[in-house]
Motif scaffolding. Structure first.
Motif, PDB file in Angstrom:
ATOM      1  N   LEU A 215      -4.121  34.283  39.310  1.00 22.51           N
ATOM      2  CA  LEU A 215      -4.935  33.244  38.665  1.00 22.51           C
ATOM      3  C   LEU A 215      -4.870  33.364  37.142  1.00 22.51           C
ATOM      4  N   GLN A 216      -4.896  34.596  36.648  1.00 16.38           N
ATOM      5  CA  GLN A 216      -4.826  34.815  35.206  1.00 16.38           C
ATOM      6  C   GLN A 216      -3.480  34.360  34.648  1.00 16.38           C
ATOM      7  N   MET A 217      -2.401  34.638  35.390  1.00 17.14           N
ATOM      8  CA  MET A 217      -1.064  34.213  34.958  1.00 17.14           C
ATOM      9  C   MET A 217      -0.948  32.696  34.949  1.00 17.14           C
ATOM     10  N   LEU A 218      -1.550  32.050  35.951  1.00 18.48           N
ATOM     11  CA  LEU A 218      -1.542  30.578  35.991  1.00 18.48           C
ATOM     12  C   LEU A 218      -2.297  29.981  34.816  1.00 18.48           C
ATOM     13  N   LYS A 219      -3.404  30.625  34.430  1.00 20.51           N
ATOM     14  CA  LYS A 219      -4.194  30.154  33.279  1.00 20.51           C
ATOM     15  C   LYS A 219      -3.377  30.265  31.987  1.00 20.51           C
ATOM     16  N   ILE A 220      -2.646  31.387  31.864  1.00 22.33           N
ATOM     17  CA  ILE A 220      -1.815  31.598  30.665  1.00 22.33           C
ATOM     18  C   ILE A 220      -0.709  30.547  30.596  1.00 22.33           C
ATOM     19  N   LEU A 221      -0.059  30.273  31.743  1.00 22.58           N
ATOM     20  CA  LEU A 221       0.985  29.248  31.786  1.00 22.58           C
ATOM     21  C   LEU A 221       0.425  27.873  31.435  1.00 22.58           C
ATOM     22  N   ASP A 222      -0.805  27.619  31.910  1.00 17.45           N
ATOM     23  CA  ASP A 222      -1.437  26.320  31.634  1.00 17.45           C
ATOM     24  C   ASP A 222      -1.726  26.164  30.149  1.00 17.45           C
ATOM     25  N   GLY A 225       1.245  25.266  28.322  1.00 17.48           N
ATOM     26  CA  GLY A 225       1.811  23.978  28.704  1.00 17.48           C
ATOM     27  C   GLY A 225       3.028  24.091  29.601  1.00 17.48           C
ATOM     28  N   SER A 226       3.187  25.256  30.256  1.00 23.08           N
ATOM     29  CA  SER A 226       4.366  25.494  31.098  1.00 23.08           C
ATOM     30  C   SER A 226       4.066  25.402  32.593  1.00 23.08           C
ATOM     31  N   LEU A 227       2.793  25.275  32.960  1.00 20.72           N
ATOM     32  CA  LEU A 227       2.409  25.336  34.377  1.00 20.72           C
ATOM     33  C   LEU A 227       3.046  24.221  35.192  1.00 20.72           C
ATOM     34  N   ALA A 228       3.009  22.991  34.667  1.00 20.42           N
ATOM     35  CA  ALA A 228       3.538  21.840  35.417  1.00 20.42           C
ATOM     36  C   ALA A 228       5.033  22.001  35.696  1.00 20.42           C
ATOM     37  N   SER A 229       5.789  22.457  34.674  1.00 17.05           N
ATOM     38  CA  SER A 229       7.235  22.613  34.853  1.00 17.05           C
ATOM     39  C   SER A 229       7.555  23.747  35.831  1.00 17.05           C
ATOM     40  N   VAL A 230       6.752  24.813  35.803  1.00 16.79           N
ATOM     41  CA  VAL A 230       6.956  25.941  36.718  1.00 16.79           C
ATOM     42  C   VAL A 230       6.700  25.501  38.158  1.00 16.79           C
ATOM     43  N   ILE A 231       5.619  24.739  38.371  1.00 17.73           N
ATOM     44  CA  ILE A 231       5.294  24.233  39.712  1.00 17.73           C
ATOM     45  C   ILE A 231       6.387  23.301  40.214  1.00 17.73           C
TER      46      ILE A 231
END
Length: 244
Positions: A215-222, A225-231
């Protein structure tokens, strides 16, 4: 089989109970629950399963093989162990019947074996061989230092001492064989210790809860601004795997 004080108390308490009540007592034992929790994988999500488990054991006792079934009143005699054969040969036919029955009924089953500790066996063999090698070296005149064996050791290996050869050539061959066995058992002990260490590490990793880290890693990606591209990339990779 050496039991802990907890298991001894549980055994004494349930000895006079019928199989059903024994099962209930086992189910409600806090010590047993704690042991199960200690081996259970830690997870933030709980999946409720309706599966129930039923155990049947085959054990050797005083030259005979018995079946232990939790739903029966007591041990069931399977057969006598034939001289010169392993007890598992006696249990094999009955075990095969169980497998055939479960297979026809489409019941999922597992076969598990309780084995001796290889490290303990190697340690016992190492202690014996070191004692006999020392005795051989004394008789061959190789050991100049006088090392007295304890009375307990002499009594423990009395039979092996009586079987030591009187011929010098045979004694030398035995001495070489004992040293080879000592090296072999030291190697087994080392490998078993490494194996136990690896199992401990793997069990700690298996039981660790990684959800907060993820969850912490997902927050950092968000935040980056990289979370959407990673998903998106992850979904595309999974679709490609499914297509193959």
């Amino acid at each position: 089989l050496e039991m802990s004080e907890t298991l001894k108390s549980l055994r004494e308490f349930t000895m006079s109970l019928d199989p059903k009540l024994k099962g209930i007592a086992l189910e409600n034992s806090e010590a047993v629950k704690d042991a199960i929790r200690a081996c259970k994988k830690t997870s933030a999500f709980t999946l409720r399963l309706s599966n129930s488990f039923y155990y049947i054991s085959f054990v050797p006792y005083k030259g005979k093989v018995f079946e232990l079934d939790g739903l029966q009143d007591g041990p069931i005699f399977i057969g006598a162990i034939e001289e010169g054969k392993e007890w598992i040969q006696t249990a094999k036919e009955e075990l095969q019947k169980c497998i055939e029955c479960f297979t026809k009924s489409q019941i999922e089953y597992y076969i598990m074996a309780v084995l001796p500790d290889h490290k303990e066996i190697a340690e016992e063999a190492l202690q014996r061989d070191q004692f006999l090698a020392l005795e051989c070296s004394k008789r061959l005149g190789l050991d100049k230092d006088i090392i007295m064996a304890s009375p307990d050791e002499i009594e423990k290996y009395k039979k092996q001492l009586e079987q030591l050869p009187a011929d010098k050539s045979e004694m030398q061959n035995l001495y070489k064989a004992l040293n080879m066995s000592i090296a072999k058992n030291k190697g087994i002990i080392f490998l078993e210790e490494q194996k136990a260490k690896k199992w401990k590490e793997e069990n700690e990793k298996r039981r660790h809860n990684y959800i907060p880290l993820i969850l912490q890693m997902l927050k950092i990606l968000d935040r980056k601004g990289s979370l959407a591209s990673v998903i998106k990339k992850s979904v595309e990779e999974e679709l490609m795997k499914s297509a193959k």
